[in-house]
Design a protein around this motif. Structure first.
Motif, PDB file in Angstrom:
ATOM      1  N   LEU A 185      38.586 -39.379   7.294  1.00  0.00           N
ATOM      2  CA  LEU A 185      39.334 -39.805   8.477  1.00  0.00           C
ATOM      3  C   LEU A 185      40.019 -41.145   8.266  1.00  0.00           C
ATOM      4  CD1 LEU A 185      36.938 -38.814  11.401  1.00  0.00           C
ATOM      5  CD2 LEU A 185      39.164 -37.816  10.867  1.00  0.00           C
ATOM      6  N   ARG A 186      39.477 -41.941   7.352  1.00  0.00           N
ATOM      7  CA  ARG A 186      40.052 -43.259   7.123  1.00  0.00           C
ATOM      8  C   ARG A 186      41.496 -43.165   6.599  1.00  0.00           C
ATOM      9  NH1 ARG A 186      36.749 -47.996   6.597  1.00  0.00           N
ATOM     10  NH2 ARG A 186      35.883 -48.172   8.689  1.00  0.00           N
ATOM     11  N   SER A 187      41.768 -42.200   5.742  1.00  0.00           N
ATOM     12  CA  SER A 187      43.094 -42.094   5.126  1.00  0.00           C
ATOM     13  C   SER A 187      44.183 -41.761   6.148  1.00  0.00           C
ATOM     14  CB  SER A 187      43.081 -41.060   4.000  1.00  0.00           C
ATOM     15  OG  SER A 187      42.202 -41.477   2.970  1.00  0.00           O
ATOM     16  N   PRO A 188      44.051 -40.662   6.940  1.00  0.00           N
ATOM     17  CA  PRO A 188      45.111 -40.410   7.939  1.00  0.00           C
ATOM     18  C   PRO A 188      45.191 -41.506   8.999  1.00  0.00           C
ATOM     19  CG  PRO A 188      43.262 -38.915   8.246  1.00  0.00           C
ATOM     20  CD  PRO A 188      43.041 -39.595   6.941  1.00  0.00           C
ATOM     21  N   LEU A 189      44.041 -42.128   9.297  1.00  0.00           N
ATOM     22  CA  LEU A 189      44.061 -43.212  10.265  1.00  0.00           C
ATOM     23  C   LEU A 189      44.863 -44.396   9.732  1.00  0.00           C
ATOM     24  CD1 LEU A 189      43.102 -44.411  12.941  1.00  0.00           C
ATOM     25  CD2 LEU A 189      41.031 -45.181  11.773  1.00  0.00           C
ATOM     26  N   ALA A 190      44.676 -44.706   8.462  1.00  0.00           N
ATOM     27  CA  ALA A 190      45.441 -45.803   7.861  1.00  0.00           C
ATOM     28  C   ALA A 190      46.936 -45.484   7.875  1.00  0.00           C
ATOM     29  CB  ALA A 190      44.950 -46.054   6.444  1.00  0.00           C
ATOM     30  N   ARG A 191      47.303 -44.231   7.550  1.00  0.00           N
ATOM     31  CA  ARG A 191      48.703 -43.845   7.567  1.00  0.00           C
ATOM     32  C   ARG A 191      49.282 -43.903   8.983  1.00  0.00           C
ATOM     33  NH1 ARG A 191      46.703 -40.126   3.640  1.00  0.00           N
ATOM     34  NH2 ARG A 191      46.460 -38.487   5.216  1.00  0.00           N
ATOM     35  N   LEU A 192      48.435 -43.522   9.971  1.00  0.00           N
ATOM     36  CA  LEU A 192      48.878 -43.593  11.366  1.00  0.00           C
ATOM     37  C   LEU A 192      49.158 -45.031  11.778  1.00  0.00           C
ATOM     38  CD1 LEU A 192      49.305 -42.246  14.142  1.00  0.00           C
ATOM     39  CD2 LEU A 192      46.846 -42.512  14.546  1.00  0.00           C
ATOM     40  N   GLN A 193      48.309 -45.951  11.355  1.00  0.00           N
ATOM     41  CA  GLN A 193      48.527 -47.342  11.712  1.00  0.00           C
ATOM     42  C   GLN A 193      49.759 -47.906  11.011  1.00  0.00           C
ATOM     43  OE1 GLN A 193      44.657 -48.820  10.588  1.00  0.00           O
ATOM     44  NE2 GLN A 193      43.951 -48.877  12.735  1.00  0.00           N
ATOM     45  N   VAL A 194      50.006 -47.490   9.755  1.00  0.00           N
ATOM     46  CA  VAL A 194      51.211 -47.924   9.052  1.00  0.00           C
ATOM     47  C   VAL A 194      52.462 -47.399   9.764  1.00  0.00           C
ATOM     48  CG1 VAL A 194      52.530 -47.702   6.921  1.00  0.00           C
ATOM     49  CG2 VAL A 194      50.083 -48.188   6.835  1.00  0.00           C
ATOM     50  N   ASN A 235      39.095 -46.341  14.451  1.00  0.00           N
ATOM     51  CA  ASN A 235      38.731 -47.118  13.272  1.00  0.00           C
ATOM     52  C   ASN A 235      37.357 -47.764  13.442  1.00  0.00           C
ATOM     53  OD1 ASN A 235      39.311 -48.267  10.665  1.00  0.00           O
ATOM     54  ND2 ASN A 235      39.623 -50.223  11.719  1.00  0.00           N
ATOM     55  N   GLU A 236      37.086 -48.251  14.651  1.00  0.00           N
ATOM     56  CA  GLU A 236      35.764 -48.843  14.931  1.00  0.00           C
ATOM     57  C   GLU A 236      34.666 -47.787  14.841  1.00  0.00           C
ATOM     58  OE1 GLU A 236      33.397 -51.189  18.548  1.00  0.00           O
ATOM     59  OE2 GLU A 236      35.523 -50.626  18.762  1.00  0.00           O
ATOM     60  N   LEU A 237      34.912 -46.594  15.393  1.00  0.00           N
ATOM     61  CA  LEU A 237      33.931 -45.509  15.344  1.00  0.00           C
ATOM     62  C   LEU A 237      33.642 -45.109  13.902  1.00  0.00           C
ATOM     63  CD1 LEU A 237      32.195 -43.269  16.545  1.00  0.00           C
ATOM     64  CD2 LEU A 237      34.271 -41.900  16.819  1.00  0.00           C
ATOM     65  N   ILE A 238      34.691 -44.991  13.095  1.00  0.00           N
ATOM     66  CA  ILE A 238      34.488 -44.610  11.699  1.00  0.00           C
ATOM     67  C   ILE A 238      33.681 -45.679  10.974  1.00  0.00           C
ATOM     68  CG2 ILE A 238      35.670 -44.190   9.509  1.00  0.00           C
ATOM     69  CD1 ILE A 238      37.941 -42.927  11.130  1.00  0.00           C
ATOM     70  N   GLY A 239      33.975 -46.948  11.278  1.00  0.00           N
ATOM     71  CA  GLY A 239      33.203 -48.028  10.664  1.00  0.00           C
ATOM     72  C   GLY A 239      31.730 -47.949  11.018  1.00  0.00           C
ATOM     73  N   GLN A 240      31.431 -47.642  12.287  1.00  0.00           N
ATOM     74  CA  GLN A 240      30.027 -47.526  12.692  1.00  0.00           C
ATOM     75  C   GLN A 240      29.369 -46.318  12.038  1.00  0.00           C
ATOM     76  OE1 GLN A 240      29.444 -47.691  16.908  1.00  0.00           O
ATOM     77  NE2 GLN A 240      30.439 -49.687  17.133  1.00  0.00           N
ATOM     78  N   LEU A 241      30.104 -45.221  11.911  1.00  0.00           N
ATOM     79  CA  LEU A 241      29.541 -44.039  11.255  1.00  0.00           C
ATOM     80  C   LEU A 241      29.204 -44.337   9.797  1.00  0.00           C
ATOM     81  CD1 LEU A 241      31.773 -41.170  12.666  1.00  0.00           C
ATOM     82  CD2 LEU A 241      29.336 -41.501  13.073  1.00  0.00           C
TER      83      LEU A 241
END
Length: 459
Positions: A244-253, A281-287
């Motif tokens: 999930l981190r990868s598409p999330l990073a692209r979404l933020q870019v 992003n916060e949820l993924i970090g906690q996971l």
């Protein structure tokens, strides 16, 4: 094969009962053999005359009371009861006299001829007691019973003691044989519940082939299956979080590029997208933090940490955030100096999660109180208590608060921005430090979270 342990228990108790019964029979047999041996050395008539002489001597020196004591002692040692009967036909110790013995005594007292009265056979058995008259010492052979033989202490005691020792040893060994593997299984279940999923117990059973060994093998099979399932779940959670981190990073870019093209103009939809992306992003970090904590069984790095100073710093930062919501964070009696061996970032994260959770649910214009003290109920432990002044939680939810994704109220948690992971992360972090975390409702309202940390980890 299905009742191997049953037969071990059954046979052990059965053998113990046989030992006791055999001890009783052996005691009776030994006593009778000893009696026959005495009879071969000394005839019953000679032993009778010996007792008569002893009784006369005791009566002459000690009187009637001494004679009673002597007679009681004789009754405890002799299987054949000797009665001391007076002219009225009563025993000195008030023991019952059978009708057959009474008739025999009457015949012995009657002389065959008037001229032979002085030479009556009963005269040789008479015992003169000063001030108490004459008594006749008579053996009562009909009163010799198995119960009387077994009731003689010196007869029954040695075999019974031996039987008790042997049967006690058998039962002791049986109890140890049964409880040792059960204790191992009990300890294994506690360690397994504490997170040691790699623990196995079948190898500790030795060559046992009974139900306990079968239970150990079933436990290992269950532990192996649970370890695989939980490991797969953790791996899946970790993989999904990373993916999930990868598409999330692209979404933020992409979001940043859109804002640049609009020359940073305010757009409610874009703001909403950015807000939700930050939350994701916060949820993924906690996971990811949770999966890392669950995959570790011990601290990878530790150093001396001043718990009081760490709490003061956490409280100061949390108070700054709380004042924006008309709340505050206070430290109470935080003058205690206590240093433990801990992972400072991990312990800080656990404390911050607990304090932020309390800030989230305490009522407006109230405070979150943090106290540090030596645990009065557990010497050698520190007690950190974080108490809010909110509505508390239902009692049936207290034990579930530290499970991942557990929410007391979905609507309230969505409004406050919680994911149900903060307390779960805190619980894993405290557990890695050898501590315990628990929650309870306060009588006058609010929730208290208690964190106990062992002092014996301090260097």
């Amino acid at each position: 094969m299905m009742n191997r342990l049953f037969w071990k228990i059954f046979l052990s108790f059965w053998i113990s009962l046989i030992l006791f019964a055999g001890a009783g029979l052996l005691a009776a047999s030994l006593f009778l053999e000893r009696t026959h041996a005495q009879d071969e050395i000394e005839s019953p008539r000679d032993r009778h005359l010996t007792y008569i002489n002893e009784a006369r001597l005791v009566a002459k020196i000690e009187g009637i009371e001494g004679l009673k004591s002597w007679l009681k002692k004789l009754d405890r040692t002799e299987a054949i009861p000797f009665l001391l009967i007076d002219r009225a036909g009563k025993d000195l110790l008030d023991r019952p006299i059978s009708s057959h013995l009474a008739e025999r005594l009457d015949r012995r007292r009657k002389p065959r001829r008037p001229t032979d009265e002085r030479r009556s056979p009963g005269r040789r058995d008479l015992i003169q007691v000063p001030g108490a008259g004459e008594y006749l010492l008579v053996p009562n052979f009909q009163a010799v019973t198995l119960n009387r033989v077994l009731s003689r202490p010196r007869v029954i005691a040695p075999p019974v003691i031996v039987a008790a020792i042997v049967s006690g040893l058998v039962c002791f060994l049986l109890a140890g044989y049964l409880t040792r593997p059960i204790r191992r299984l009990s300890n294994a279940t506690h360690q397994f519940a504490a997170g040691n999923l790699s623990l196995r117990v079948a190898s500790t059973m030795g060559r046992r082939r009974d139900e306990v060994a079968d239970l150990a093998r079933d436990f290992d099979h269950m532990a192996e299956r649970l370890q695989i399932l939980i490991g797969s779940q953790k791996q899946l959670l970790s993989d999904v979080s990373h993916e999930l981190r990868s598409p999330l990073a692209r979404l933020q870019v992409a979001l940043g590029l859109v804002r640049q093209r609009q020359q940073h103009q305010t757009n409610a939809e874009l703001d909403r997208i950015e807000h939700e992306a930050e939350r994701l992003n916060e949820l993924i970090g906690q996971l990811l933090s949770l999966t890392r904590l669950e995959s570790n069984t011990q601290l990878t790095h530790s150093e001396p940490v001043d718990v009081a100073a760490l709490l003061a710093e956490v409280a100061e930062n949390a108070d700054f955030e709380a004042r924006a919501a008309n709340r505050q964070v206070r430290t109470i009696n935080n003058s205690l100096s206590a240093t433990i061996e801990a992972n400072e970032p991990l312990l800080r994260s656990a404390l911050e999660n607990v304090v932020r959770n309390a800030i989230r649910y305490t009522d407006e214009n109230t405070s979150v109180d943090i106290t540090l003290q030596h645990d009065p109920e557990h010497p050698g432990w520190l007690l950190v208590q974080v108490r809010d002044h909110g509505p508390g939680v239902p009692d049936d939810m207290l034990t579930k608060l530290f499970e991942p994704f557990v929410r007391v109220g979905d609507a309230r948690d969505r409004e406050s921005g919680g994911y149900g992971l903060g307390l779960a992360i805190a619980e894993r972090a405290i557990h890695l430090h050898g501590g315990v975390i628990s929650a309870s409702n306060e009588p006058n309202g609010g929730l208290s979270v208690r964190i106990r940390l062992p002092l014996n980890q301090a260097k």
